[in-house]
Design a protein around this motif. Structure first.
Motif, short mmCIF file in Angstrom:
data_model
loop_
_atom_site.label_atom_id
_atom_site.label_comp_id
_atom_site.label_asym_id
_atom_site.label_seq_id
_atom_site.Cartn_x
_atom_site.Cartn_y
_atom_site.Cartn_z
N PHE A 12 0.83 -1.21 0.00
CA PHE A 12 0.00 0.00 0.00
C PHE A 12 0.87 1.26 0.00
CE2 PHE A 12 -1.38 3.39 2.89
CZ PHE A 12 -2.37 3.95 2.11
N ALA A 16 0.81 4.19 -2.79
CA ALA A 16 0.44 5.55 -2.40
C ALA A 16 1.54 6.54 -2.76
CB ALA A 16 0.14 5.60 -0.91
N GLU A 17 2.81 6.14 -2.58
CA GLU A 17 3.92 7.04 -2.90
C GLU A 17 4.12 7.19 -4.40
OE1 GLU A 17 7.14 5.27 -0.70
OE2 GLU A 17 6.84 6.60 1.02
N ARG A 19 1.71 6.61 -6.59
CA ARG A 19 0.41 7.02 -7.17
C ARG A 19 0.17 6.31 -8.49
NH1 ARG A 19 -2.12 11.54 -4.78
NH2 ARG A 19 -0.92 12.30 -2.99
N LEU A 50 -8.84 3.16 1.36
CA LEU A 50 -7.51 3.78 1.49
C LEU A 50 -7.06 4.49 0.21
CD1 LEU A 50 -5.69 0.84 3.36
CD2 LEU A 50 -6.58 2.97 4.36
N LEU A 51 -7.54 4.04 -0.94
CA LEU A 51 -7.10 4.62 -2.21
C LEU A 51 -8.31 4.95 -3.09
CD1 LEU A 51 -4.11 2.26 -3.18
CD2 LEU A 51 -3.96 4.60 -2.31
N ARG A 53 -9.30 5.30 -6.90
CA ARG A 53 -8.78 4.82 -8.18
C ARG A 53 -9.59 5.44 -9.31
NH1 ARG A 53 -9.36 0.94 -4.45
NH2 ARG A 53 -7.72 -0.59 -4.02
N ALA A 59 -4.89 7.94 -5.83
CA ALA A 59 -4.58 8.89 -4.76
C ALA A 59 -5.09 8.36 -3.43
CB ALA A 59 -5.20 10.25 -5.05
N PRO A 60 -4.38 8.62 -2.35
CA PRO A 60 -4.84 8.16 -1.03
C PRO A 60 -6.08 8.94 -0.58
CG PRO A 60 -2.49 8.71 -1.00
CD PRO A 60 -3.04 9.24 -2.28
N GLY A 64 -6.28 7.00 3.99
CA GLY A 64 -5.04 6.54 3.38
C GLY A 64 -3.87 7.45 3.69
N GLU A 65 -4.11 8.78 3.67
CA GLU A 65 -3.06 9.75 3.99
C GLU A 65 -2.58 9.56 5.44
OE1 GLU A 65 -1.33 11.69 2.33
OE2 GLU A 65 -2.38 12.27 0.50
N VAL A 68 -0.43 6.55 5.50
CA VAL A 68 0.87 6.86 4.91
C VAL A 68 1.76 7.60 5.90
CG1 VAL A 68 2.05 8.25 3.16
CG2 VAL A 68 0.11 6.83 2.51
#
Length: 297
Positions: A12, A16-17, A19, A50-51, A53, A59-60, A64-65, A68
């Motif tokens: 994950f 997330a990093e 993207r 969390l994401l 799509r 993007a989170p 999700g952020e 992260v």
């Protein structure tokens, strides 16, 4: 935390990093579909999306952020600690145990050891001077130093000194009373100083060779000793002839205290070697020592 749960968190974080499922999958060495399944499994387990799509972007979410922000410093710390361990593995450190003869330690080992210990404070070196040969594996030594001809064939041997010669020598005072021997056979008419061998306790038979023909001579005299410096002192004092490696006697010959004879009967032979088991895993510290000792003359 189970192992697969930790793997899901790593997956994950990379998605997330990056993207991007495509770039993250390439980085992880997996397929996009497998990675997408991993993230969905994590979302189901946590009960939160969390994401986000879309066809063009990943993007989170707010949750999700937050995840992260929780994971990034923790995994960065893990990476930095692993990097530090890798650096430590490459840093010369640890203890090296060596068995050697006193003469080899004084003339070859110690000059190198002094320099390495000054330059590398994390290296420790233990030298044990033994007159007899030692089983490295049984006695838990990392390496030994002996003459090349004494090294077992199943060992790795690294030359750390020049070739050597046996030298027969006596004092000028001795030769004022006795003629110089012309061949080894003449030694039976001379007073000689015998060396008591440390390994089996026998007397050293003086070894000669000429035109490829070896010749061993058993000599006799009033003085027998198992200590080389005492034998040299006795020879300088005129008690008889001695037969020792040239590097023991060169100082006394240069000073005129001893005179060489039978030089054409004394061919060179392999000098000192560092030897160690072939299966030994070379640490950075040990590899550094081997390279520093290697003879390049």
């Amino acid at each position: 935390m189970k192992r697969d749960e930790l793997g899901d968190l790593v997956a994950f974080l990379i998605v997330a990093e990056e993207r991007s499922f495509t770039r993250a999958a390439a980085q992880l060495g997996t397929s996009q579909s497998s990675l997408s399944h991993t993230v969905r499994r994590l979302e189901e387990r946590m009960g939160v999306r969390l994401l986000l799509r879309t066809t063009r972007n990943v993007a989170p979410t707010e949750a999700g952020e937050q995840l992260v922000e929780t994971l990034r410093p923790a995994f960065n710390d893990i990476r930095s600690r692993i990097d530090a361990l890798s650096a430590l593995r490459q840093k010369p450190a640890g203890t090296i145990r060596i068995t050697s003869s006193r003469h080899a330690s004084e003339t070859i080992l110690m000059p190198v050891v002094k320099r390495l210990l000054a330059e590398y404070p994390d290296i420790n070196i233990e030298i044990s001077n033994e007159p007899k040969l030692i089983d490295l594996v049984a006695e838990r030594y990392d390496a030994g130093v002996r003459l090349g001809e004494q090294v077992e064939k199943d060992m790795i041997a690294v030359r750390i000194g020049p070739e050597m010669r046996m030298v027969v020598a006596g004092s000028p005072a001795y030769f004022e009373k006795h003629p110089k021997p012309q061949t080894p056979h003449d030694l039976t008419q001379h007073t000689c100083i015998n060396l008591r061998l440390p390994t089996l306790g026998g007397l050293y038979a003086w070894e000669f060779e000429k035109d490829g023909r070896p010749l061993n001579v058993r000599v006799e005299g009033q003085f027998i000793c198992n200590d080389v410096p005492m034998i040299i002192d006795a020879a300088v004092s005129g008690l008889g002839l001695t037969c020792l490696p040239d590097d023991h006697l060169e100082k006394f010959i240069a000073e005129g205290k001893l005179v060489k004879v039978l030089e054409d009967w004394c061919p060179p032979f392999p000098g000192y070697h560092l030897f160690y088991p072939s299966r030994r895993q070379a640490s950075p510290a040990f590899a550094l020592l081997v390279d520093a000792l290697r003879y390049r003359g």
